[in-house]
Design a protein around this motif. Sequence first.
Motif, PDB file in Angstrom:
ATOM      1  N   ASN A   1       0.869  -1.198  -0.171  1.00 33.73           N
ATOM      2  CA  ASN A   1      -0.069  -0.040   0.119  1.00 33.73           C
ATOM      3  C   ASN A   1       0.818   1.277  -0.028  1.00 33.73           C
ATOM      4  OD1 ASN A   1      -2.391  -1.394   0.223  1.00 33.73           O
ATOM      5  ND2 ASN A   1      -2.056  -1.823   2.271  1.00 33.73           N
ATOM      6  N   VAL A   2       1.786   1.521  -1.018  1.00 31.23           N
ATOM      7  CA  VAL A   2       2.691   2.546  -1.141  1.00 31.23           C
ATOM      8  C   VAL A   2       1.965   3.596  -1.750  1.00 31.23           C
ATOM      9  CG1 VAL A   2       4.970   2.885  -1.073  1.00 31.23           C
ATOM     10  CG2 VAL A   2       4.533   0.812  -1.292  1.00 31.23           C
ATOM     11  N   SER A   3       2.124   4.944  -1.231  1.00 30.42           N
ATOM     12  CA  SER A   3       1.988   5.966  -2.092  1.00 30.42           C
ATOM     13  C   SER A   3       3.091   7.023  -1.679  1.00 30.42           C
ATOM     14  CB  SER A   3       0.643   6.684  -1.569  1.00 30.42           C
ATOM     15  OG  SER A   3       0.707   8.101  -1.829  1.00 30.42           O
TER      16      SER A   3
ATOM     17  N   PHE B   1       3.442   9.874  -2.852  1.00 27.88           N
ATOM     18  CA  PHE B   1       3.072  11.194  -2.467  1.00 27.88           C
ATOM     19  C   PHE B   1       2.839  11.184  -1.139  1.00 27.88           C
ATOM     20  CE2 PHE B   1      -0.671  13.824  -1.863  1.00 27.88           C
ATOM     21  CZ  PHE B   1      -0.369  15.079  -2.636  1.00 27.88           C
ATOM     22  N   MET B   2       2.084  10.421  -0.466  1.00 22.08           N
ATOM     23  CA  MET B   2       1.887  10.341   0.875  1.00 22.08           C
ATOM     24  C   MET B   2       3.039  10.327   1.974  1.00 22.08           C
ATOM     25  SD  MET B   2      -0.869  10.203   2.836  1.00 22.08           S
ATOM     26  CE  MET B   2       0.101   9.101   4.232  1.00 22.08           C
TER      27      MET B   2
ATOM     28  N   GLN C   1      -1.666   3.656   3.723  1.00 18.29           N
ATOM     29  CA  GLN C   1      -0.494   4.273   3.162  1.00 18.29           C
ATOM     30  C   GLN C   1       0.292   5.040   4.093  1.00 18.29           C
ATOM     31  OE1 GLN C   1      -3.660   4.128   1.621  1.00 18.29           O
ATOM     32  NE2 GLN C   1      -3.230   3.019   0.189  1.00 18.29           N
TER      33      GLN C   1
END
Lengths: 327, 169
Positions: free
Chosen positions: A82-84, A86-87, A210
Amino acid sequence: MNKDYYIFSHGRLKRKDNTVYFIDGGDNKRSLPIEQVDKLHLFGEIDLNSKLLNFLPRFGVMLNFYNYYGYYSGTYYPREKNVSGFMKVKQAEYYNNHESRLFLAKTFVDSATHHILRNLRRYEEVSKEVIEGIEKERNNIETTDEISKLMGVEGRIRKWYYKSFNEILKNGFKMNKREKRPPNDPVNSLISFGNSLMYTTVLGEIYKTQVDPTISFLHEPSTKRFSLSLDLAEIFKPLIIDSVVFKLINNRMIKKDHFDNEEGICFLNEKGKKKFISEYDKKLKTTIKHRKLKRKVSYQMFIRLECYKLIKHFIEDQTYKSLKAWW
Amino acid sequence: MNSKLLKVQGIKVNYYCVCKRKLWLFSKGITMEQNSNRVLSGKVIHESSYPRMKKKEVLVDDLLKLDIVDGEYIREVKMSSKMSKADRMQLLYYLYYLKQKGIEKKGLVNYVKEKKIEEIELTAKDEKEIEKVLKEINKVVTAKTAPKVKKLFYCKKCAYYELCYIEEE
Ligand code: SF4
């Protein structure tokens, strides 16, 4: 929701085809419904192979290891899914800015204090002096301008808090002083064991979002620990662990013979651990009708909701406000 | 028109029609798939229907996941009885995209529950609308922050419900 599985016996975990088996010392084979597993907790001495470790991430299963005394020693964490980016960048910005880091750290401590007071107010035995002392100290959270000073405030609140444990706890259980490494009396060992479980539960919920578990605000991000788990655990330790401890002791569910003592280390034996875990699991599954969401929310889900609020904070959608149990 | 600008994942066209906030969150990698039972059951239906069709799940340019390519048709498999505007737009976008690449196809939608099939063709009017939508999508996903929550009838069933609606008093 998927379940947590706890393995206490010694043996071997292995994958054969698409099934995971646990084979205990007596050669008894038991299959685990891996699609329905959230986390596996290994308390016994377990052999496992890379075939198994390659298989588990497919199901997002975490393996938590505990040492001989039952204290957390590490996690085998599935390849992040669950990588973002941006986050992650946003979250790091909040850590890097002194003001915004302090803001989050303060809300964690304030929420922990709210839950501490909530616990204490339930017991007539707790003196007014303690509650007022903590309330006074709580006012200092707002004006603190350094993380280290905030830690100081928190430390003083905890001192009051643990001192009043002896007024709450019945049936001959006493705590002299909070002692973590290693815990040296039954009450301390219950708290430590509970905190280990809390840590892995929070980590498990963080993993489903994330939010990056290594970027923390109250605790210093370190390479050794998923320190955001420690941050969020602050909120939930008094709410979940301490109330389980009070219940276990005061309702005579845990007795002195559930503990072992070795070389000055006090720890729960297998029967004791099982008692604790079953109460802990019950608590995590307990639901509250959420006043905003208008649906039932379990204590476990409340942890995930903190992560969601952090996400909204990091993406500048809505300012984070920590949970303060209202029920 | 800048053709690069037109390339988006099909699901984004769908989300754009459903909820712009959902589109923004999704475009930032904030996804909820793992928590949604509905998505899961969608998957199961997908895997169990049409076992005899050979060309399943064709991936075009890493952007479009076509369920089934079958002669002059691309087929979509849908659970729900009524094709929502979002599903229809997504399929029209596939047809549009393929047309840009010189491949002209028609669409067929299979409604699994109703055992009904609907044919869809891309008209000039549709093309104009798709182009407009693609521009709008670009505006949404490049915005610095997410569109605020707007109460939709859809929210309660949305995988983002808890994220969108959680707040403290
Ligand atoms: S819950 Fe509502 S506002 Fe949030 S993403 Fe879903 S549809 Fe949009």
